[in-house]
Design a protein around this motif. Structure first.
Motif, PDB file in Angstrom:
ATOM      1  N   SER A 151      -0.242   9.387   3.050  1.00 39.91           N
ATOM      2  CA  SER A 151      -1.379   8.878   3.611  1.00 39.91           C
ATOM      3  C   SER A 151      -1.100   7.524   4.218  1.00 39.91           C
ATOM      4  CB  SER A 151      -2.641   8.975   2.701  1.00 39.91           C
ATOM      5  OG  SER A 151      -1.957   7.996   1.690  1.00 39.91           O
ATOM      6  N   PHE A 152      -2.102   6.734   4.869  1.00 41.66           N
ATOM      7  CA  PHE A 152      -1.633   5.373   5.237  1.00 41.66           C
ATOM      8  C   PHE A 152      -1.382   4.656   4.172  1.00 41.66           C
ATOM      9  CE2 PHE A 152      -2.246   1.276   6.744  1.00 41.66           C
ATOM     10  CZ  PHE A 152      -1.528   1.303   8.045  1.00 41.66           C
ATOM     11  N   MET A 153      -0.116   4.104   4.007  1.00 39.38           N
ATOM     12  CA  MET A 153       0.405   3.134   2.922  1.00 39.38           C
ATOM     13  C   MET A 153      -0.084   3.900   1.709  1.00 39.38           C
ATOM     14  SD  MET A 153      -0.423  -0.639   4.657  1.00 39.38           S
ATOM     15  CE  MET A 153       0.384  -1.485   3.626  1.00 39.38           C
ATOM     16  N   ARG A 154      -0.120   4.917   1.628  1.00 36.93           N
ATOM     17  CA  ARG A 154      -0.191   5.910   0.154  1.00 36.93           C
ATOM     18  C   ARG A 154      -1.727   5.613  -0.377  1.00 36.93           C
ATOM     19  NH1 ARG A 154       4.049   8.978  -0.273  1.00 36.93           N
ATOM     20  NH2 ARG A 154       6.091   7.768   0.191  1.00 36.93           N
ATOM     21  N   ARG A 155      -2.721   5.227   0.657  1.00 37.42           N
ATOM     22  CA  ARG A 155      -4.047   5.248  -0.055  1.00 37.42           C
ATOM     23  C   ARG A 155      -4.672   6.593  -0.204  1.00 37.42           C
ATOM     24  NH1 ARG A 155      -4.121   1.622  -2.610  1.00 37.42           N
ATOM     25  NH2 ARG A 155      -1.903   1.752  -2.373  1.00 37.42           N
ATOM     26  N   ARG A 156      -5.703   6.285  -1.292  1.00 36.26           N
ATOM     27  CA  ARG A 156      -6.225   7.590  -1.472  1.00 36.26           C
ATOM     28  C   ARG A 156      -6.652   8.535  -0.418  1.00 36.26           C
ATOM     29  NH1 ARG A 156     -10.898   7.876  -6.034  1.00 36.26           N
ATOM     30  NH2 ARG A 156      -9.191   7.084  -7.326  1.00 36.26           N
ATOM     31  N   VAL A 167      -9.183   3.544   6.620  1.00 38.58           N
ATOM     32  CA  VAL A 167      -8.337   3.942   7.762  1.00 38.58           C
ATOM     33  C   VAL A 167      -8.468   5.559   8.266  1.00 38.58           C
ATOM     34  CG1 VAL A 167      -5.898   4.238   8.562  1.00 38.58           C
ATOM     35  CG2 VAL A 167      -6.634   2.541   6.741  1.00 38.58           C
ATOM     36  N   TRP A 168      -8.536   5.901   9.473  1.00 33.44           N
ATOM     37  CA  TRP A 168      -8.871   7.165   9.957  1.00 33.44           C
ATOM     38  C   TRP A 168      -8.232   7.232  11.079  1.00 33.44           C
ATOM     39  CZ3 TRP A 168     -13.145   7.343  13.803  1.00 33.44           C
ATOM     40  CH2 TRP A 168     -13.904   8.756  14.199  1.00 33.44           C
ATOM     41  N   GLY A 169      -7.794   8.598  11.470  1.00 31.61           N
ATOM     42  CA  GLY A 169      -6.958   9.103  12.434  1.00 31.61           C
ATOM     43  C   GLY A 169      -8.039   9.848  13.414  1.00 31.61           C
ATOM     44  N   ILE A 170      -7.640   9.524  14.865  1.00 30.99           N
ATOM     45  CA  ILE A 170      -8.201  10.203  15.814  1.00 30.99           C
ATOM     46  C   ILE A 170      -7.132  10.986  16.708  1.00 30.99           C
ATOM     47  CG2 ILE A 170      -9.755  10.258  17.976  1.00 30.99           C
ATOM     48  CD1 ILE A 170     -11.040   8.061  16.963  1.00 30.99           C
ATOM     49  N   PRO A 171      -6.794  12.412  16.271  1.00 33.31           N
ATOM     50  CA  PRO A 171      -5.529  12.954  17.090  1.00 33.31           C
ATOM     51  C   PRO A 171      -6.068  13.625  18.353  1.00 33.31           C
ATOM     52  CG  PRO A 171      -6.481  14.269  15.371  1.00 33.31           C
ATOM     53  CD  PRO A 171      -7.319  13.186  15.266  1.00 33.31           C
ATOM     54  N   PHE A 172      -6.182  12.651  19.252  1.00 37.59           N
ATOM     55  CA  PHE A 172      -6.654  13.211  20.842  1.00 37.59           C
ATOM     56  C   PHE A 172      -5.785  12.716  21.685  1.00 37.59           C
ATOM     57  CE2 PHE A 172      -9.606  12.414  24.252  1.00 37.59           C
ATOM     58  CZ  PHE A 172     -10.002  13.517  24.616  1.00 37.59           C
ATOM     59  N   ILE A 201       2.020   7.658  12.318  1.00 38.72           N
ATOM     60  CA  ILE A 201       1.627   6.290  11.968  1.00 38.72           C
ATOM     61  C   ILE A 201       1.780   6.284  10.258  1.00 38.72           C
ATOM     62  CG2 ILE A 201       0.278   4.289  11.719  1.00 38.72           C
ATOM     63  CD1 ILE A 201      -0.352   4.799  14.679  1.00 38.72           C
ATOM     64  N   ARG A 202       1.078   7.210   9.733  1.00 43.00           N
ATOM     65  CA  ARG A 202       1.088   7.327   8.381  1.00 43.00           C
ATOM     66  C   ARG A 202       2.314   7.476   7.742  1.00 43.00           C
ATOM     67  NH1 ARG A 202      -3.870  10.698   9.767  1.00 43.00           N
ATOM     68  NH2 ARG A 202      -5.377   9.910   8.870  1.00 43.00           N
ATOM     69  N   ARG A 203       3.246   8.432   8.566  1.00 44.10           N
ATOM     70  CA  ARG A 203       4.675   8.713   7.755  1.00 44.10           C
ATOM     71  C   ARG A 203       5.646   7.370   7.898  1.00 44.10           C
ATOM     72  NH1 ARG A 203       6.044  12.040  11.533  1.00 44.10           N
ATOM     73  NH2 ARG A 203       7.287  10.839  12.783  1.00 44.10           N
ATOM     74  N   ALA A 232       6.611   4.598  15.890  1.00 41.57           N
ATOM     75  CA  ALA A 232       5.743   4.598  14.733  1.00 41.57           C
ATOM     76  C   ALA A 232       5.723   3.685  13.913  1.00 41.57           C
ATOM     77  CB  ALA A 232       6.153   5.930  14.189  1.00 41.57           C
ATOM     78  N   ILE A 233       7.045   3.083  13.690  1.00 40.20           N
ATOM     79  CA  ILE A 233       7.194   1.826  12.583  1.00 40.20           C
ATOM     80  C   ILE A 233       6.558   0.836  13.284  1.00 40.20           C
ATOM     81  CG2 ILE A 233       8.753   0.550  11.773  1.00 40.20           C
ATOM     82  CD1 ILE A 233      10.796   2.464  11.407  1.00 40.20           C
ATOM     83  N   ALA A 234       6.594   0.520  14.564  1.00 41.45           N
ATOM     84  CA  ALA A 234       5.659  -0.620  15.108  1.00 41.45           C
ATOM     85  C   ALA A 234       4.352  -0.514  14.824  1.00 41.45           C
ATOM     86  CB  ALA A 234       6.170  -0.908  16.761  1.00 41.45           C
ATOM     87  N   GLY A 235       3.844   0.851  15.258  1.00 39.31           N
ATOM     88  CA  GLY A 235       2.445   1.073  15.178  1.00 39.31           C
ATOM     89  C   GLY A 235       1.809   0.949  13.922  1.00 39.31           C
ATOM     90  N   ALA A 236       2.593   1.494  12.825  1.00 40.34           N
ATOM     91  CA  ALA A 236       2.451   1.249  11.360  1.00 40.34           C
ATOM     92  C   ALA A 236       2.257  -0.352  10.880  1.00 40.34           C
ATOM     93  CB  ALA A 236       3.081   1.965  10.521  1.00 40.34           C
ATOM     94  N   THR A 237       3.285  -0.951  11.328  1.00 34.01           N
ATOM     95  CA  THR A 237       3.308  -2.517  10.936  1.00 34.01           C
ATOM     96  C   THR A 237       2.214  -3.230  11.624  1.00 34.01           C
ATOM     97  OG1 THR A 237       5.763  -2.300  11.160  1.00 34.01           O
ATOM     98  CG2 THR A 237       4.695  -4.620  11.250  1.00 34.01           C
ATOM     99  N   VAL A 238       1.779  -2.841  13.059  1.00 25.76           N
ATOM    100  CA  VAL A 238       0.587  -3.480  13.619  1.00 25.76           C
ATOM    101  C   VAL A 238      -0.653  -3.083  12.838  1.00 25.76           C
ATOM    102  CG1 VAL A 238      -1.044  -3.515  15.578  1.00 25.76           C
ATOM    103  CG2 VAL A 238       1.249  -3.666  15.830  1.00 25.76           C
TER     104      VAL A 238
END
Length: 317
Positions: free
Chosen positions: A29-34, A46-51, A68-70, A295-301
């Motif tokens: 999940s994003f940063m292992r959040r529940r 945190v929410w995803g929109i796969p579009f 990004i989650r990965r 993906a790492i850049a996006g996750a960091t942002v």
């Protein structure tokens, strides 16, 4: 091992607990959040929109939230640089999963995004969205403005996204024009950072072009953003193609001549004064990525956006 857990995204006993999963294992999940659809007690969601049906060039951003989650697993359980705090010690954050969309009925997409985003915002939580192409910001803005009133837009991007359309198109290049015409954003207090293309209209939004960003320090860029928004409530949107393709190759419409990830992260770190009411990270397209660089850049942002919210909460509290 007695105090260790695995699959923290499902086994967490508290919304403010740290994870101990190995970075290479466990449910993502994003940063292992529940992972949960229960908004009770959540300070941030945190929410995803796969579009990616609005993409004008290379598709693939429907896979952005997954990537990004990965990539975010590397940030999951340490005090988060540069905030020097465990972001989740006092701020309850959940991963709400993804927006439910019908891939065969794109005309229903904007209303579906707006409706589901509004349901999250009704809980009072801060919403951080992972895209998806940049069209998703249009219905997200509508949902946020319905709750907070007109907002200043702070947009990191290589493109102005101010191309005119017929108000019915599903297009990632026109949401800013729509938002300005509809009164969702205040152009006089809005700013776009990293622009490296031309559009026929700017609607009076202040532009920091790529060559200007190159010549300015991170402190100067942040100061310009803070000064220009004049204390207004802000919606913060980050198109990963703001970064030079050397730092974010995995995106649909890359433009050379952009800033480094280090410089823009340094800018974000300095935006603690902004009254950010909602945020998104969009246009991460894993099919064109290499070694998860983008993906790492996006996750960091995204992590920095949560960090800014945590810092503001700590200051206000």
């Amino acid at each position: 091992m007695a105090n260790k857990t695995i699959d923290h995204a499902f086994t967490a006993q508290s919304l403010t607990s740290a994870a101990s999963d190995p970075t290479f294992a466990g449910a993502l999940s994003f940063m292992r959040r529940r992972f949960t659809k229960d908004l009770t007690g959540a300070d941030a969601v945190v929410w995803g929109i796969p579009f990616d049906a609005a993409t004008s060039n290379r598709p693939g951003t429907r896979f952005g939230p997954q990537a990004i989650r990965r990539a975010s697993a590397i940030f999951d359980n340490d005090p988060q640089y540069p905030f020097q705090r465990d972001l989740f010690a006092e701020m309850a954050v959940i991963d709400y999963g993804d927006c439910l969309l019908d891939y065969g009925n794109h005309q229903d997409t904007p209303a579906a995004i707006e409706r589901q985003a509004s349901a999250i915002l009704d809980s009072g939580a801060f919403l951080l969205t992972l895209g998806g192409d940049h069209y998703v910001t249009w219905p997200l803005l509508k949902a946020h403005v319905d709750r907070h009133g007109p907002l200043a837009l702070v947009q990191f991007d290589a493109h102005q996204d101010t191309w005119l359309d017929d108000e019915r198109r599903i297009d990632h290049g026109s949401f800013v024009a729509r938002a300005a015409r509809a009164g969702l954003i205040d152009p006089d207090r809005s700013i776009q950072i990293g622009i490296r293309t031309h559009a026929p209209e700017d609607f009076g939004i202040h532009l920091l072009y790529g060559h200007q960003v190159e010549d300015m320090s991170a402190t100067e860029i942040a100061s310009t953003i803070i000064t220009h928004t004049k204390g207004s409530p802000v919606y913060l949107t980050f198109d990963i193609d703001c970064l030079d393709p050397a730092f974010a190759p995995g995106t649909g419409t890359p433009v050379s001549g952009g800033p480094s990830s280090a410089k823009i992260l340094s800018v974000l770190q300095r935006l603690k004064q902004l009254d950010v009411r909602g945020a998104d990270v969009v246009e991460v397209s894993p099919p064109y990525d290499h070694a998860d660089i983008t993906a790492i850049a996006g996750a960091t942002v995204a992590m920095y956006m949560l960090g800014l919210h945590a810092e503001r909460r700590a200051t206000a509290g």
